[in-house]
Write a protein that holds these residues in place. Structure first.
Motif, mmCIF file in Angstrom:
data_model
loop_
_atom_site.group_PDB
_atom_site.id
_atom_site.type_symbol
_atom_site.label_atom_id
_atom_site.label_comp_id
_atom_site.label_asym_id
_atom_site.label_seq_id
_atom_site.Cartn_x
_atom_site.Cartn_y
_atom_site.Cartn_z
ATOM 1 N N THR A 151 -4.238 64.760 -5.009
ATOM 2 C CA THR A 151 -5.643 64.516 -5.172
ATOM 3 C C THR A 151 -6.144 63.496 -3.994
ATOM 4 O OG1 THR A 151 -5.604 64.915 -7.461
ATOM 5 C CG2 THR A 151 -7.520 63.919 -6.791
ATOM 6 N N LEU A 152 -7.370 63.858 -3.260
ATOM 7 C CA LEU A 152 -7.782 62.945 -2.532
ATOM 8 C C LEU A 152 -8.487 61.844 -3.177
ATOM 9 C CD1 LEU A 152 -8.785 62.269 0.412
ATOM 10 C CD2 LEU A 152 -10.698 63.735 0.182
ATOM 11 N N VAL B 260 -7.731 66.375 5.847
ATOM 12 C CA VAL B 260 -9.249 66.269 5.466
ATOM 13 C C VAL B 260 -9.589 65.172 6.257
ATOM 14 C CG1 VAL B 260 -8.732 66.973 3.186
ATOM 15 C CG2 VAL B 260 -8.936 64.565 3.700
ATOM 16 N N CYS B 261 -11.002 64.865 6.392
ATOM 17 C CA CYS B 261 -11.741 63.915 7.342
ATOM 18 C C CYS B 261 -12.760 63.458 6.564
ATOM 19 C CB CYS B 261 -11.863 64.355 8.527
ATOM 20 S SG CYS B 261 -13.027 63.344 9.691
ATOM 21 N N THR B 262 -13.086 62.023 6.332
ATOM 22 C CA THR B 262 -13.968 61.835 5.450
ATOM 23 C C THR B 262 -14.888 60.669 6.268
ATOM 24 O OG1 THR B 262 -13.004 59.665 4.773
ATOM 25 C CG2 THR B 262 -12.639 61.618 3.471
ATOM 26 N N GLY C 241 -3.374 55.087 2.281
ATOM 27 C CA GLY C 241 -1.973 55.419 1.900
ATOM 28 C C GLY C 241 -1.394 55.481 3.264
ATOM 29 N N GLU C 242 0.071 56.072 3.060
ATOM 30 C CA GLU C 242 1.031 55.950 4.295
ATOM 31 C C GLU C 242 0.268 57.184 5.144
ATOM 32 O OE1 GLU C 242 4.563 57.703 3.961
ATOM 33 O OE2 GLU C 242 4.542 59.002 2.086
ATOM 34 N N ASN C 243 -0.174 58.140 4.723
ATOM 35 C CA ASN C 243 -0.730 59.322 5.620
ATOM 36 C C ASN C 243 -2.449 59.366 5.809
ATOM 37 O OD1 ASN C 243 1.858 60.561 5.824
ATOM 38 N ND2 ASN C 243 1.592 61.636 3.789
ATOM 39 N N ASP C 244 -2.649 57.911 5.618
ATOM 40 C CA ASP C 244 -4.243 57.930 5.814
ATOM 41 C C ASP C 244 -4.463 57.135 7.176
ATOM 42 O OD1 ASP C 244 -4.526 59.054 3.679
ATOM 43 O OD2 ASP C 244 -5.228 57.079 2.483
ATOM 44 N N ILE C 245 -5.554 57.641 7.912
ATOM 45 C CA ILE C 245 -5.864 56.961 9.346
ATOM 46 C C ILE C 245 -7.228 56.656 9.119
ATOM 47 C CG2 ILE C 245 -5.733 57.042 11.889
ATOM 48 C CD1 ILE C 245 -3.880 59.549 11.350
ATOM 49 N N PHE D 5 -14.781 57.760 6.301
ATOM 50 C CA PHE D 5 -14.061 56.450 6.361
ATOM 51 C C PHE D 5 -12.603 56.614 7.039
ATOM 52 C CE2 PHE D 5 -10.851 53.733 4.061
ATOM 53 C CZ PHE D 5 -11.156 52.757 4.837
ATOM 54 N N LYS D 6 -12.002 57.689 6.768
ATOM 55 C CA LYS D 6 -10.484 57.971 7.128
ATOM 56 C C LYS D 6 -10.177 59.645 7.489
ATOM 57 C CE LYS D 6 -8.572 58.260 2.385
ATOM 58 N NZ LYS D 6 -9.842 57.841 1.657
ATOM 59 N N ILE D 7 -9.261 59.721 8.179
ATOM 60 C CA ILE D 7 -8.324 60.822 8.376
ATOM 61 C C ILE D 7 -7.243 60.918 7.329
ATOM 62 C CG2 ILE D 7 -7.454 62.324 9.695
ATOM 63 C CD1 ILE D 7 -8.732 61.005 12.142
ATOM 64 N N ALA D 8 -7.150 61.923 6.306
ATOM 65 C CA ALA D 8 -5.792 61.838 5.471
ATOM 66 C C ALA D 8 -5.113 63.152 5.567
ATOM 67 C CB ALA D 8 -6.560 61.448 4.096
ATOM 68 N N PHE D 9 -4.080 62.995 5.193
ATOM 69 C CA PHE D 9 -3.121 64.061 4.959
ATOM 70 C C PHE D 9 -2.743 64.369 3.558
ATOM 71 C CE2 PHE D 9 1.036 66.210 4.983
ATOM 72 C CZ PHE D 9 0.842 67.427 5.435
ATOM 73 N N LEU D 10 -2.858 65.324 2.967
ATOM 74 C CA LEU D 10 -2.353 65.523 1.552
ATOM 75 C C LEU D 10 -1.381 66.493 1.328
ATOM 76 C CD1 LEU D 10 -6.148 65.849 -0.054
ATOM 77 C CD2 LEU D 10 -4.569 63.741 0.665
ATOM 78 N N GLY D 11 -0.111 66.067 1.110
ATOM 79 C CA GLY D 11 1.036 66.894 1.128
ATOM 80 C C GLY D 11 1.670 66.930 0.023
ATOM 81 N N ASP D 12 2.872 67.504 -0.065
ATOM 82 C CA ASP D 12 3.778 67.622 -1.359
ATOM 83 C C ASP D 12 4.617 66.514 -1.139
ATOM 84 O OD1 ASP D 12 5.218 68.403 -3.573
ATOM 85 O OD2 ASP D 12 5.849 70.107 -2.752
#
Length: 637
Positions: free
Chosen positions: A42-43, A76-78, A105-109, A80-87
């Motif tokens: 979940t984002l 995804v891109c918000t 998180g670790e996959n957020d930029i 505020f950040k670029i986020a990768f939602l993986g398994d």
């Protein structure tokens, strides 16, 4: 290079490119769509954060040449950040340390953390910007915190590729308005209550009470006072609404030059000495204005320099210290050593790692900053002098030097809350130009100048303008400021011997971690901060050991067993004669740090580890345990 280069040697071989090509789309692998949906992450959105665009079936690749291994998920891109939602369960390395905090998180930029964006078109890497006619099959994002992300878009729908690539480029590179920054949306949406107890919270220094509390904590209220003359920024928007000045200085003097030329208090030591800073007056050509400035500075100087009771030493950081352009050039070279896309680039730079590191000059800049801070510490501690830092704006080099001094001398600043309060006081309220130095608003297409917390950077100036205390000749300083300040500015050579004596004397005593702390500044002592700059290498993050550490210990034990067995066979005929003389072998195992296997604290043997074939020849662990104890002759070990 610190990291893989130490283990694999200076110039390892390049990994061959895989020849296997899969023609099965990722969505065809999953037969049960319900199971896939249940595994999706979940984002997490902060208050006021809005989702702008997204793309499914994106592969987050590992950093290898033409590697197709990675984690599938959603990009995804918000605002505020670029986020990768993986398994999470499909992670390639469960032992890899994850970098995350309460915000990302670790996959957020975060959008402001994006340094450069590259696209791969037909196996060619190109910088992407503006409106694209052709969209890349792979997106590579270089971050300002030295992380590198690879996102493969080969299996993503074309419409989603266009949407996500265009969205990321626009929101990270297009010019922005100040009121459009996410901070304002977050502030309006979140409900935060002001902290009431400064001892248990980060002090924000946005109220008059905060500055009074800091004066009382440092015992500086005897000689200094908090003022509210700049409340609602009526005098100058560069200064905070509240700040501290000497008691003897009339508040009416502050508005004369919009806060320039005013000694502002930073911190007081327990012996009564204080660290001050001052921004220089604007350079003028008119004789009348110059005379007014001279009279003004003479009056200011008399209030802070009253020998033998109050003696001030002046440190002109604009002329006798580092230049901001020098810092920016050095860091630009330095960071390129860590923005590595794949193993090929790694091995190309590894063979000349130390020469590249030295040529960047970054470690020398760190050493010079630490040395300047120790010099000021010596003035405050040993010589009982007040120190006045001079700079054109008092918001760049003053921030780093004053912060280092307080970390060295004040134990409170070495705590979590104390350090956060220090950053708030010296950098935020100190007026450091984060928007300009980091180019957060993307107001121009010039090279982006990053400001790392360790050192500030600034744009290089086209004109050779200098501040009031930064003239090309000495006669203006002598004529305008008088011989007293001139002597204080040019007295650094005379203090060199006393500095070395103070430095060596402190390091010869036992360390008091609740008192003064001085770092070592000799050349070999200044090293790369591995947890900061080498964190993209997963093997450098084996905290407390792990599988590699266990294997290393086991191989060392097996190596020792094999060596003892060989000596037993060779000297069996001398067993009786040398039995009384045989010394005991006390071999201490290597002490492992969190950077194992790249930084062993103790190494007793330079022999290669036992090969697998030799290990198997000794039998398995159960056979070794069942064997009877054998005498080992170590007479000639």
């Amino acid at each position: 290079m610190l990291g893989k280069g130490v283990v694999g040697g200076g110039g390892g071989t390049k990994a061959p490119k895989p020849s296997f090509v899969s023609y099965v789309r990722p969505e065809e692998i999953h037969t049960n769509d319900k199971e896939v949906t249940e595994k999706e992450v979940t984002l997490h959105l902060l208050p006021g954060e809005q989702l702008l665009c997204e793309a499914s079936t994106v592969l987050k690749c590992v950093q290898e040449d033409s590697c197709q291994r990675g984690i599938y998920g959603k990009l995804v891109c918000t605002d505020f950040k670029i986020a990768f939602l993986g398994d999470d369960e499909s992670a390639l390395d469960h032992d890899e340390t994850q970098f995350k905090n309460k915000v990302i998180g670790e996959n957020d930029i975060t959008l402001h953390c994006v340094d450069q964006i590259y696209g791969v078109f037909d196996e060619k890497k190109k910088t992407v910007c503006g409106q694209l006619k052709k969209y890349p099959e792979k997106l590579i994002i270089h971050c300002k915190d030295l992380r590198v992300f690879h996102f493969c878009l080969r299996y993503t729908k074309e419409e989603e590729v266009k949407r996500i690539v265009s969205g990321i480029i626009h929101h990270t590179q297009a010019p922005k308005l100040l009121k459009r920054l996410f901070l304002f949306s977050y502030a309006n949406a979140s409900q935060s209550s002001p902290a009431t107890d400064p001892e248990n919270h980060t002090v924000m220094f946005d109220t008059f009470k905060d500055w009074c509390w800091e004066l009382e904590r440092t015992k500086g209220s005897v000689k200094y006072k908090a003022v509210s003359v700049n409340e609602e920024y009526k005098v100058c928007d560069r200064l905070p609404a509240y700040f501290v000045i000497p008691i003897a200085l009339p508040e009416e003097e502050i508005p004369h030059f919009q806060g320039h030329g005013i000694p502002i208090w930073c911190w007081s030591y327990h012996n009564g000495c204080a660290l001050l800073k001052m921004s220089s007056l604007p350079k003028e050509q008119d004789d009348t204005v110059l005379q007014m400035q001279k009279s003004f500075l003479d009056g200011i100087y008399k209030t802070i320099h009253r020998p033998p009771y109050e003696i001030v030493k002046t440190e002109d950081l604009s002329s006798s210290f580092l230049s901001l352009q020098e810092i920016q050039t050095s860091y630009s070279k330095f960071k390129q050593l860590f923005l590595i896309d794949n193993s090929t680039e790694f091995w190309d730079t590894d063979i000349k790692w130390f020469s590249l590191l030295e040529s960047s000059g970054w470690l020398d800049i760190i050493r010079r900053c630490l040395k300047k801070a120790i010099e000021i510490t010596e003035c405050l501690e040993a010589q009982n002098l007040n120190v006045l830092l001079l700079e054109e704006t008092a918001s760049d080099l003053c921030c780093i030097v004053s912060s280092l001094v307080q970390v060295m001398m004040d134990p409170h600043c070495r705590t979590t809350l104390g350090f956060q309060s220090l950053i708030q006081k010296e950098w935020i309220m100190g007026g450091h130009c984060f928007l300009d130095r980091c180019n957060h608003l993307r107001q121009s297409d010039k090279e982006e100048h990053q400001r790392q917390l360790s050192l500030p950077l600034t744009q290089s100036k086209s004109s050779p303008k200098r501040g009031f205390f930064r003239e090309e000749t000495d006669h203006l300083i002598k004529n305008l400021l008088g011989k007293r300040i001139s002597k204080l500015i040019n007295a650094s050579d005379e203090l060199q011997d006393s500095f070395r004596e103070f430095y060596d004397s402190w390091h010869s005593k036992p360390t008091d971690y609740h008192g003064l702390l001085l770092p070592r500044i000799e050349g070999p002592e200044i090293k790369v901060w591995a947890q900061r700059y080498l964190r993209w290498i997963p093997e450098a993050q084996i905290l407390g050991g792990g599988q590699a550490a266990t294997m290393h210990q086991l191989l060392e034990v097996m190596e020792e067993v094999q060596s003892l067995q060989e000596k037993l066979d060779e000297r069996h005929h001398r067993q009786v004669a040398l039995q009384a003389e045989a010394p005991s072998l006390l071999r201490n195992p290597a002490r492992l740090s969190s950077l194992f296997p790249f930084a062993l604290l103790q190494r007793h043997s330079s022999k290669p580890v036992l090969p697998t074939s030799g290990w198997k020849a000794l039998g398995d662990e159960e056979d070794l345990a069942k064997r009877e104890d054998e005498f080992v002759d170590l007479g000639d070990v």
